[in-house]
Design a protein around this motif. Structure first.
Motif, short mmCIF file in Angstrom:
data_model
loop_
_atom_site.label_atom_id
_atom_site.label_comp_id
_atom_site.label_asym_id
_atom_site.label_seq_id
_atom_site.Cartn_x
_atom_site.Cartn_y
_atom_site.Cartn_z
N TRP A 50 0.83 -1.20 0.00
CA TRP A 50 0.00 0.00 0.00
C TRP A 50 0.87 1.25 0.00
O TRP A 50 2.01 1.24 0.42
CB TRP A 50 -0.95 0.00 1.19
CG TRP A 50 -0.29 -0.15 2.54
CD1 TRP A 50 0.05 -1.33 3.14
CD2 TRP A 50 0.13 0.87 3.42
NE1 TRP A 50 0.64 -1.09 4.35
CE2 TRP A 50 0.70 0.26 4.56
CE3 TRP A 50 0.07 2.26 3.38
CZ2 TRP A 50 1.22 0.97 5.62
CZ3 TRP A 50 0.58 2.98 4.46
CH2 TRP A 50 1.15 2.34 5.56
N ARG A 51 0.29 2.34 -0.48
CA ARG A 51 0.95 3.65 -0.48
C ARG A 51 0.59 4.38 0.81
O ARG A 51 -0.49 4.16 1.36
CB ARG A 51 0.50 4.48 -1.68
CG ARG A 51 0.87 3.84 -3.01
CD ARG A 51 0.34 4.63 -4.20
NE ARG A 51 -1.11 4.81 -4.10
CZ ARG A 51 -1.75 5.99 -4.21
NH1 ARG A 51 -1.08 7.08 -4.46
NH2 ARG A 51 -3.05 6.05 -4.09
N PRO A 52 1.41 5.28 1.31
CA PRO A 52 1.11 6.01 2.55
C PRO A 52 -0.23 6.74 2.51
O PRO A 52 -0.91 6.85 3.51
CB PRO A 52 2.27 6.99 2.68
CG PRO A 52 3.39 6.35 1.94
CD PRO A 52 2.75 5.60 0.80
N GLU A 53 -0.63 7.21 1.33
CA GLU A 53 -1.91 7.92 1.21
C GLU A 53 -3.09 7.02 1.59
O GLU A 53 -4.11 7.51 2.07
CB GLU A 53 -2.11 8.44 -0.21
CG GLU A 53 -1.12 9.50 -0.64
CD GLU A 53 0.19 8.93 -1.19
OE1 GLU A 53 1.03 9.74 -1.61
OE2 GLU A 53 0.37 7.70 -1.21
N GLY A 56 -3.74 7.35 5.25
CA GLY A 56 -4.44 8.61 5.51
C GLY A 56 -5.91 8.52 5.20
O GLY A 56 -6.77 8.96 5.98
N SER A 57 -6.24 7.93 4.07
CA SER A 57 -7.63 7.76 3.68
C SER A 57 -8.38 6.88 4.68
O SER A 57 -9.51 7.19 5.08
CB SER A 57 -7.69 7.13 2.28
OG SER A 57 -9.01 6.85 1.92
#
Length: 105
Positions: A50-53, A56-57
């Protein structure tokens, strides 16, 4: 698979009643709070998937879900619960930013 066997730890959240994730889902994070220690513990897993964003989501989604749940079980509106959760996030973010600024001096 909490809810389908004995709880993994004290205070484990049950996944009974259709809350079990899809077979291809992976666990991204676990959060614990220790009232006795006055601190929290967070474990993040599978950062290569997964991406860090995404985190956040998911945190924003969890804030809204928590406010709805809190309003159903507490004597406050969803809006008040949401306001107080954001307040806690803002306070913690400011505290951590202040600590980082001190460390860089």
């Amino acid at each position: 698979m909490i809810g389908f066997r004995a709880a993994e730890h004290l205070g484990a959240i049950s996944l009974k009643g259709g809350l079990a994730p899809a077979k291809n889902a992976f666990e991204l994070a676990r959060f614990w709070i220790s009232p006795d220690e006055g601190r929290s513990h967070v474990v993040i897993g599978f950062p290569d998937k997964w991406r860090p964003e995404l985190l956040g989501s998911l945190l924003v989604e969890s804030v809204h879900t928590a406010a709805k749940t809190y309003a159903q079980t507490a004597q406050m509106s969803e809006e008040e619960a949401l306001r107080r959760i954001w307040q806690g996030l803002d306070e913690e973010r400011a505290r951590l930013n202040a600590e980082l600024a001190k460390e860089s001096e």
